[in-house]
Scaffold this motif. Sequence first.
Motif, mmCIF file in Angstrom:
data_model
loop_
_atom_site.group_PDB
_atom_site.id
_atom_site.type_symbol
_atom_site.label_atom_id
_atom_site.label_comp_id
_atom_site.label_asym_id
_atom_site.label_seq_id
_atom_site.Cartn_x
_atom_site.Cartn_y
_atom_site.Cartn_z
ATOM 1 N N GLN A 82 -14.648 -1.614 -9.795
ATOM 2 C CA GLN A 82 -13.711 -0.581 -9.342
ATOM 3 C C GLN A 82 -13.045 -0.994 -8.039
ATOM 4 N N GLU A 83 -13.826 -1.515 -7.109
ATOM 5 C CA GLU A 83 -13.261 -1.966 -5.831
ATOM 6 C C GLU A 83 -12.264 -3.103 -6.038
ATOM 7 N N ASN A 84 -12.612 -4.047 -6.919
ATOM 8 C CA ASN A 84 -11.702 -5.169 -7.196
ATOM 9 C C ASN A 84 -10.412 -4.682 -7.849
ATOM 10 N N THR A 85 -10.538 -3.753 -8.783
ATOM 11 C CA THR A 85 -9.355 -3.210 -9.454
ATOM 12 C C THR A 85 -8.478 -2.477 -8.451
ATOM 13 N N TYR A 86 -9.088 -1.695 -7.597
ATOM 14 C CA TYR A 86 -8.337 -0.966 -6.570
ATOM 15 C C TYR A 86 -7.599 -1.939 -5.655
ATOM 16 N N SER A 87 -8.270 -3.021 -5.270
ATOM 17 C CA SER A 87 -7.620 -3.994 -4.389
ATOM 18 C C SER A 87 -6.447 -4.690 -5.090
ATOM 19 N N LEU A 88 -6.580 -4.983 -6.382
ATOM 20 C CA LEU A 88 -5.456 -5.577 -7.127
ATOM 21 C C LEU A 88 -4.269 -4.619 -7.190
ATOM 22 N N CYS A 89 -4.558 -3.348 -7.442
ATOM 23 C CA CYS A 89 -3.487 -2.354 -7.527
ATOM 24 C C CYS A 89 -2.807 -2.165 -6.171
ATOM 25 N N THR A 90 -3.587 -2.194 -5.112
ATOM 26 C CA THR A 90 -3.007 -2.088 -3.767
ATOM 27 C C THR A 90 -2.100 -3.278 -3.494
ATOM 28 N N GLU A 91 -2.533 -4.449 -3.897
ATOM 29 C CA GLU A 91 -1.717 -5.657 -3.707
ATOM 30 C C GLU A 91 -0.412 -5.559 -4.504
ATOM 31 N N LYS A 92 -0.477 -5.007 -5.711
ATOM 32 C CA LYS A 92 0.744 -4.824 -6.518
ATOM 33 C C LYS A 92 1.718 -3.898 -5.804
ATOM 34 N N VAL A 93 1.211 -2.825 -5.226
ATOM 35 C CA VAL A 93 2.079 -1.884 -4.512
ATOM 36 C C VAL A 93 2.742 -2.577 -3.324
ATOM 37 N N LEU A 94 1.975 -3.391 -2.601
ATOM 38 C CA LEU A 94 2.544 -4.113 -1.460
ATOM 39 C C LEU A 94 3.620 -5.095 -1.904
ATOM 40 N N LEU A 95 3.396 -5.760 -3.022
ATOM 41 C CA LEU A 95 4.416 -6.687 -3.545
ATOM 42 C C LEU A 95 5.669 -5.938 -3.984
ATOM 43 N N ALA A 96 5.483 -4.776 -4.591
ATOM 44 C CA ALA A 96 6.638 -3.970 -4.998
ATOM 45 C C ALA A 96 7.431 -3.542 -3.773
ATOM 46 N N GLN A 97 6.741 -3.187 -2.699
ATOM 47 C CA GLN A 97 7.425 -2.811 -1.460
ATOM 48 C C GLN A 97 8.192 -4.001 -0.888
ATOM 49 N N GLN A 98 7.595 -5.193 -0.952
ATOM 50 C CA GLN A 98 8.290 -6.392 -0.478
ATOM 51 C C GLN A 98 9.561 -6.635 -1.296
#
Length: 192
Positions: A82-98
């Motif tokens: 769950q923690e790993n999945t959450y971190s991947l999703c957070t990274e996706k959001v940051l990339l989308a913002q970039q």
Amino acid sequence: MAIARTGVFVDDYLEYSSSLPAELQRLLSTMRELDERSQTMVSQLRDQTKMCLNLPSQHSKKSTPEQEEAVAKLRREIEVNQENTYSLCTEKVLLAQQAYDLIDQHVRRLDEDLHTFADDLRQEGKIPQDEPAILPMPTSREEKRKGQFMTPLAKRLGMERDRDRERDRDRDRERERDRERDSVFRRNDSLR
């Protein structure tokens, strides 16, 4: 003069934006990879959760010490996933913002160039002085979303209704999942 500068504006913008497709492609490809990895992890989490729910609970009279250890180990694995999945999703959001910021930066630069070009055309008398600029110049991201850039009220209200319906549907699904999970826990407790 404005006509001669047209080529300069176009050349400057083409040079400035030539890196945009490559950078945007890199961001989108990375997002796609992260999405695939997170979907795989979510599928694994689903399977692990089902398996964990089918095992006897830790304090059940029917469970053996080996089963209790297996349940504890499976729960730890679920938490880590769950923690790993959450971190991947957070990274996706940051990339989308970039990606958004990158595109926004290029659009702002083009807007500035268009206004400069329109001012040159006005000074040369090619377009009337009282004619509005080609595009209104937003000063901030919030202003960009206001006024004439907004959707018509009816369309906005329809979008809000759709969003509300979707939120209600998600809430109902979550309640149903909670009820199912509670019934499984009650069933396991009654077996003790």
